[in-house]
Scaffold this motif. Sequence first.
Motif, short mmCIF file in Angstrom:
data_model
loop_
_atom_site.label_atom_id
_atom_site.label_comp_id
_atom_site.label_asym_id
_atom_site.label_seq_id
_atom_site.Cartn_x
_atom_site.Cartn_y
_atom_site.Cartn_z
N THR A 1 -84.88 70.07 -69.05
CA THR A 1 -85.89 69.21 -68.41
C THR A 1 -85.23 68.02 -67.74
O THR A 1 -85.54 67.68 -66.59
CB THR A 1 -86.91 68.72 -69.45
OG1 THR A 1 -87.52 69.84 -70.09
CG2 THR A 1 -87.98 67.86 -68.80
N THR A 2 -84.30 67.38 -68.44
CA THR A 2 -83.57 66.25 -67.86
C THR A 2 -82.69 66.70 -66.70
O THR A 2 -82.64 66.06 -65.65
CB THR A 2 -82.71 65.55 -68.94
OG1 THR A 2 -83.55 64.67 -69.71
CG2 THR A 2 -81.60 64.71 -68.32
N ALA A 3 -82.00 67.84 -66.88
CA ALA A 3 -81.12 68.34 -65.81
C ALA A 3 -81.91 68.59 -64.53
O ALA A 3 -81.43 68.29 -63.42
CB ALA A 3 -80.43 69.62 -66.27
N ALA A 4 -83.12 69.11 -64.66
CA ALA A 4 -83.94 69.41 -63.49
C ALA A 4 -84.46 68.14 -62.83
O ALA A 4 -84.73 68.13 -61.62
CB ALA A 4 -85.10 70.30 -63.89
N LEU B 1 -80.27 57.49 -69.29
CA LEU B 1 -80.43 56.92 -70.62
C LEU B 1 -79.60 57.74 -71.59
O LEU B 1 -79.42 58.94 -71.41
CB LEU B 1 -81.90 56.92 -71.03
CG LEU B 1 -82.85 56.15 -70.11
CD1 LEU B 1 -84.29 56.27 -70.60
CD2 LEU B 1 -82.44 54.69 -70.03
N ALA B 2 -79.10 57.11 -72.63
CA ALA B 2 -78.16 57.81 -73.51
C ALA B 2 -78.43 57.52 -74.98
O ALA B 2 -79.07 56.52 -75.33
CB ALA B 2 -76.72 57.41 -73.17
N GLU C 1 -70.76 62.23 -80.20
CA GLU C 1 -71.47 63.02 -79.21
C GLU C 1 -72.45 62.15 -78.43
O GLU C 1 -73.18 61.35 -79.00
CB GLU C 1 -72.23 64.17 -79.90
CG GLU C 1 -71.32 65.11 -80.67
CD GLU C 1 -72.10 66.13 -81.48
OE1 GLU C 1 -73.30 65.89 -81.73
OE2 GLU C 1 -71.52 67.16 -81.85
N LEU C 2 -72.46 62.35 -77.10
CA LEU C 2 -73.37 61.63 -76.23
C LEU C 2 -74.44 62.59 -75.71
O LEU C 2 -74.14 63.73 -75.36
CB LEU C 2 -72.63 61.02 -75.04
CG LEU C 2 -72.11 59.59 -75.15
CD1 LEU C 2 -71.29 59.24 -73.92
CD2 LEU C 2 -73.26 58.59 -75.31
N TYR C 3 -75.66 62.09 -75.67
CA TYR C 3 -76.77 62.87 -75.13
C TYR C 3 -77.48 62.04 -74.07
O TYR C 3 -77.63 60.82 -74.22
CB TYR C 3 -77.74 63.28 -76.24
CG TYR C 3 -77.09 64.22 -77.25
CD1 TYR C 3 -77.09 65.59 -77.03
CD2 TYR C 3 -76.45 63.71 -78.37
CE1 TYR C 3 -76.46 66.45 -77.92
CE2 TYR C 3 -75.82 64.56 -79.27
CZ TYR C 3 -75.84 65.93 -79.04
OH TYR C 3 -75.20 66.77 -79.92
N GLY C 4 -77.89 62.70 -72.99
CA GLY C 4 -78.49 61.98 -71.87
C GLY C 4 -79.94 62.39 -71.64
O GLY C 4 -80.34 63.52 -71.93
N PHE C 5 -80.71 61.44 -71.09
CA PHE C 5 -82.14 61.66 -70.88
C PHE C 5 -82.58 61.01 -69.57
O PHE C 5 -82.13 59.92 -69.22
CB PHE C 5 -82.94 61.07 -72.04
CG PHE C 5 -82.41 61.47 -73.38
CD1 PHE C 5 -82.82 62.66 -73.97
CD2 PHE C 5 -81.45 60.69 -74.02
CE1 PHE C 5 -82.30 63.06 -75.19
CE2 PHE C 5 -80.93 61.08 -75.25
CZ PHE C 5 -81.35 62.26 -75.83
N ALA C 6 -83.46 61.69 -68.86
CA ALA C 6 -83.95 61.17 -67.59
C ALA C 6 -85.06 60.14 -67.80
O ALA C 6 -85.31 59.31 -66.93
CB ALA C 6 -84.46 62.31 -66.71
N THR C 7 -85.73 60.20 -68.97
CA THR C 7 -86.85 59.29 -69.22
C THR C 7 -86.76 58.69 -70.63
O THR C 7 -86.16 59.28 -71.53
CB THR C 7 -88.21 60.01 -69.10
OG1 THR C 7 -88.31 61.00 -70.13
CG2 THR C 7 -88.34 60.68 -67.73
#
Length: 214
Positions: free
Chosen positions: A33-36, A49-50, A60-66
């Motif tokens: 969802t974030t990748a799209a 956002l991380a 470990e890092l995780y990323g988010f669009a919202t």
Amino acid sequence: MIVQLTGTLIEVLPSHIVIDVNGVGYELGCSSTTAAALPQAGAAGVTVLARLIVREDAQELYGFATREERELFDQLRAISGVGPKLALAVLSTFTADQLATVVATEDAARMAKVPGVGKKKASRLLVELSDIFSKNTELRGLVGLSATAPGALPLAGAGASSLASVDSEATEALLSMGFTPQECELALEGHEAAGAATIEATLAFALKRLGSGR
């Protein structure tokens, strides 16, 4: 704590992204969802956002669009037996609004479609998430739910059934998840004293006692 990164996207894949920040490349796991939602690779000035998770053997890092998705990631990881990979699988299957709808309508069939989530785990996740949404005012607002909106999740303590009815409904729900009558009885013992008066709170109490071993 790394909570946000701004730079140039080097790679965007359904499972992870790489972002260059002042010459340093950061790889972040992400949902599809974030990748799209992100621009294509090569876009500059992109803010992601991380969430940094530190383990004994890795960081470990995780990323988010919202912000909504990051909040849901945190809440999913707080559920017993749910790690980062399963949390991302849920968020790859549903947007924040879709997940709120699945929880509010108790749609176990849709929840079971998440990779790695079977029928029993789907029921457990719905119970746990229902309790989280009921108590977390900020999260309820983030996904567009309110206490008075149609289909909104009930607040803890609202319209509580009699204790006998709650015990009966909770037992039936646990039995449907595959637990034995003995396990149900032990898991529900003491829920009144703990303040679990509604069916949602009682099931959450019982599942926490049963743990993630099943």
